[in-house]
Design a protein around this motif. Structure first.
Motif, PDB file in Angstrom:
ATOM      1  N   LYS A 266       0.825  -1.212   0.000  1.00 20.22           N
ATOM      2  CA  LYS A 266       0.000   0.000   0.000  1.00 20.22           C
ATOM      3  C   LYS A 266       0.854   1.255   0.000  1.00 20.22           C
ATOM      4  CE  LYS A 266      -3.862  -2.252   0.149  1.00 20.22           C
ATOM      5  NZ  LYS A 266      -4.518  -2.530  -1.128  1.00 20.22           N
TER       6      LYS A 266
ATOM      7  N   ARG B 295       3.719   8.277   7.544  1.00 22.98           N
ATOM      8  CA  ARG B 295       2.309   8.648   7.718  1.00 22.98           C
ATOM      9  C   ARG B 295       1.417   7.524   7.222  1.00 22.98           C
ATOM     10  NH1 ARG B 295       4.001  13.444   5.083  1.00 22.98           N
ATOM     11  NH2 ARG B 295       2.767  12.749   3.298  1.00 22.98           N
ATOM     12  N   CYS B 296       1.806   6.945   6.099  1.00 20.83           N
ATOM     13  CA  CYS B 296       1.026   5.856   5.510  1.00 20.83           C
ATOM     14  C   CYS B 296       0.877   4.710   6.504  1.00 20.83           C
ATOM     15  CB  CYS B 296       1.720   5.380   4.232  1.00 20.83           C
ATOM     16  SG  CYS B 296       0.977   3.920   3.511  1.00 20.83           S
TER      17      CYS B 296
ATOM     18  N   ARG C 217      -1.520   5.749   9.238  1.00 16.00           N
ATOM     19  CA  ARG C 217      -2.908   5.786   8.745  1.00 16.00           C
ATOM     20  C   ARG C 217      -3.457   4.390   8.536  1.00 16.00           C
ATOM     21  NH1 ARG C 217      -1.552   9.748   9.903  1.00 16.00           N
ATOM     22  NH2 ARG C 217      -2.578   8.924  11.749  1.00 16.00           N
ATOM     23  N   TYR C 218      -2.601   3.493   8.032  1.00 16.87           N
ATOM     24  CA  TYR C 218      -3.090   2.151   7.768  1.00 16.87           C
ATOM     25  C   TYR C 218      -3.460   1.440   9.057  1.00 16.87           C
ATOM     26  CZ  TYR C 218      -4.089  -2.039   5.225  1.00 16.87           C
ATOM     27  OH  TYR C 218      -4.756  -3.106   4.677  1.00 16.87           O
TER      28      TYR C 218
ATOM     29  N   GLU D 264      -4.405   2.929  11.746  1.00 18.22           N
ATOM     30  CA  GLU D 264      -5.633   3.600  12.170  1.00 18.22           C
ATOM     31  C   GLU D 264      -6.838   3.057  11.407  1.00 18.22           C
ATOM     32  OE1 GLU D 264      -5.194   7.871  12.004  1.00 18.22           O
ATOM     33  OE2 GLU D 264      -7.305   8.169  12.505  1.00 18.22           O
ATOM     34  N   ALA D 265      -6.670   2.863  10.099  1.00 22.68           N
ATOM     35  CA  ALA D 265      -7.761   2.331   9.272  1.00 22.68           C
ATOM     36  C   ALA D 265      -8.189   0.956   9.766  1.00 22.68           C
ATOM     37  CB  ALA D 265      -7.343   2.272   7.806  1.00 22.68           C
ATOM     38  N   THR D 266      -7.216   0.136  10.138  1.00 27.34           N
ATOM     39  CA  THR D 266      -7.529  -1.196  10.648  1.00 27.34           C
ATOM     40  C   THR D 266      -8.415  -1.097  11.883  1.00 27.34           C
ATOM     41  OG1 THR D 266      -5.400  -2.006   9.832  1.00 27.34           O
ATOM     42  CG2 THR D 266      -6.532  -3.384  11.425  1.00 27.34           C
TER      43      THR D 266
ATOM     44  N   ILE E 260     -10.419   1.474  12.660  1.00 23.57           N
ATOM     45  CA  ILE E 260     -11.732   1.992  12.257  1.00 23.57           C
ATOM     46  C   ILE E 260     -12.598   0.871  11.692  1.00 23.57           C
ATOM     47  CG2 ILE E 260     -12.938   3.493  10.606  1.00 23.57           C
ATOM     48  CD1 ILE E 260     -10.615   5.493  10.901  1.00 23.57           C
ATOM     49  N   ILE E 261     -12.020   0.059  10.815  1.00 28.95           N
ATOM     50  CA  ILE E 261     -12.763  -1.051  10.207  1.00 28.95           C
ATOM     51  C   ILE E 261     -13.196  -2.043  11.292  1.00 28.95           C
ATOM     52  CG2 ILE E 261     -12.640  -3.012   8.619  1.00 28.95           C
ATOM     53  CD1 ILE E 261     -12.518  -0.507   7.053  1.00 28.95           C
ATOM     54  N   SER E 262     -12.277  -2.391  12.153  1.00 29.91           N
ATOM     55  CA  SER E 262     -12.556  -3.344  13.220  1.00 29.91           C
ATOM     56  C   SER E 262     -13.718  -2.870  14.084  1.00 29.91           C
ATOM     57  CB  SER E 262     -11.286  -3.528  14.054  1.00 29.91           C
ATOM     58  OG  SER E 262     -11.487  -4.463  15.042  1.00 29.91           O
ATOM     59  N   ARG E 263     -13.690  -1.613  14.493  1.00 28.06           N
ATOM     60  CA  ARG E 263     -14.766  -1.081  15.320  1.00 28.06           C
ATOM     61  C   ARG E 263     -16.066  -0.974  14.529  1.00 28.06           C
ATOM     62  NH1 ARG E 263     -10.411   1.904  17.061  1.00 28.06           N
ATOM     63  NH2 ARG E 263     -10.952   3.666  15.721  1.00 28.06           N
ATOM     64  N   ALA E 264     -15.988  -0.573  13.279  1.00 22.34           N
ATOM     65  CA  ALA E 264     -17.206  -0.456  12.462  1.00 22.34           C
ATOM     66  C   ALA E 264     -17.887  -1.822  12.320  1.00 22.34           C
ATOM     67  CB  ALA E 264     -16.886   0.120  11.085  1.00 22.34           C
TER      68      ALA E 264
END
Lengths: 64, 88
Positions: free
Chosen positions: B43, B66-67, B70-71, B73-75, B77-81
């Motif tokens: 990525k 940063r990437c 962010r990645y 962090e994205a993990t 966000i997805i997990s919680r969603a």
């Protein structure tokens, strides 16, 4: 053992969804934080994937 | 180093399932770590090294940094969603 299997499946799913949703939602160069639209996109992405998955199961069962 | 040798103490005639389970957990964790690393490489290379030069520039390096953040962090966000969102 069963718990470990479930945990592994969940990890798999989160990992896969994250790669897919990253591609869909993070279109530019990564910044020092996500914009709120990027965050929302990631959340929506995960949830809509689940909705779609349920839809597919339902339709598939009707095909049988 | 033989990672499958049975423990020398205790009943050597019995297969030690706790040690086996721990080993399995460790190997699983290691496999995930490697998979995660490979995803990060893929990525972040896509996003940050768009025109490969003769060395990594400072901006390419900070982009990669940063990437990665962010990645991760994205993990989260997805997990919680997936597991604590509104019912649908």
């Amino acid at each position: 053992m069963q718990q470990e299997k479930e945990r592994a499946m969940i990890n798999e799913m989160v990992a896969k969804l994250t790669t897919v949703c990253w591609d869909k939602c993070i279109t530019g160069t990564p910044g020092s934080k996500f914009s709120s639209s990027e965050q929302t996109c990631l959340q929506n992405c995960a949830r809509r994937y689940l909705d779609m998955s349920a839809l597919i199961m339902k339709r598939f069962q009707n095909m049988q | 180093m033989d990672s499958f040798s049975s423990p020398s103490s205790g009943s050597s005639s019995q297969f030690n399932s706790d040690a086996f389970k721990d080993q399995l957990k460790n190997q699983l964790a290691q496999a995930y770590a490697e998979e995660f690393l490979e995803t990060l490489r893929s990525k972040c290379f896509d996003k940050c090294i768009t025109k490969p030069g003769s060395s990594l520039s400072g901006s390419e390096s900070s982009c990669v940094s940063r990437c990665m953040d962010r990645y991760v962090e994205a993990t989260g966000i997805i997990s919680r969603a997936l597991f604590s969102g509104p019912p649908h």
